[in-house]
Design an enzyme around this catalytic site. Structure first.
Site, PDB file in Angstrom:
ATOM      1  N   ASP A  33       0.849  -1.183   0.000  1.00  0.00           N
ATOM      2  CA  ASP A  33       0.000   0.000   0.000  1.00  0.00           C
ATOM      3  C   ASP A  33       0.894   1.244   0.000  1.00  0.00           C
ATOM      4  OD1 ASP A  33       0.946   0.272   2.627  1.00  0.00           O
ATOM      5  OD2 ASP A  33      -0.928  -0.376   3.541  1.00  0.00           O
ATOM      6  N   ALA A  34       0.317   2.398   0.192  1.00  0.00           N
ATOM      7  CA  ALA A  34       1.078   3.651   0.146  1.00  0.00           C
ATOM      8  C   ALA A  34       2.141   3.736   1.238  1.00  0.00           C
ATOM      9  CB  ALA A  34       0.124   4.851   0.255  1.00  0.00           C
TER      10      ALA A  34
END
Length: 148
Positions: A22-23
């Protein structure tokens, strides 16, 4: 039929890539399921059963149910060991127990159980697991769960 008790645990190794995260650089939760799917596929391959060939025999394995527990995060560039242990072989299903561990320190990151159904490729109706595959997982080919 009980699976191979005491057999060497099957391990599939993979690395965490940017696309898996994810980020924040943490593995996105659903990607653990992908890692475990790959380990199950490689487990079958290690026994001499390629899924592409099984389709030609009108056979597919599909996930009937999945259960997962997330214990610690994997991160970008981590190398992972994913186990694929068959706990039970029934007439038309396999039950796997799986773990994802970080290779560097053997920390358990995720664990799960999966019921995998054997179905006909043309109709998706249940079908018996071929005897050769059943025997590949079995300790005692004559040992079946009650009712099978």
């Amino acid at each position: 039929m009980r699976a191979q008790i005491g057999a060497q645990l099957f391990q599939h190794r993979c690395r965490v890539y940017y696309e898996d995260t994810d980020a924040g650089g943490i593995v996105y939760y659903v990607n653990y399921l992908k890692f475990m799917e790959r380990a199950r596929t490689e487990r079958l391959r290690s026994l001499g059963f390629a899924q592409s060939e099984l389709v030609g025999e009108n056979l597919l394995f599909v996930v009937h149910s999945a259960q997962a527990r997330y214990l610690a995060p994997a991160k970008l560039d981590d190398e992972l060991n994913i186990s694929a242990e068959v706990m039970e072989v029934n007439r038309a299903s396999l039950r796997f127990r799986q773990q994802v561990r970080r290779a560097a320190d053997d920390v358990l990151l995720c664990e799960g159980q999966f019921l995998i159904a054997c179905v006909r490729a043309d109709s998706l109706k249940p079908r018996a697991i071929p005897e050769a595959l059943r025997e590949a997982f079995a300790v005692d080919p004559g040992l079946y769960p009650a009712g099978d």
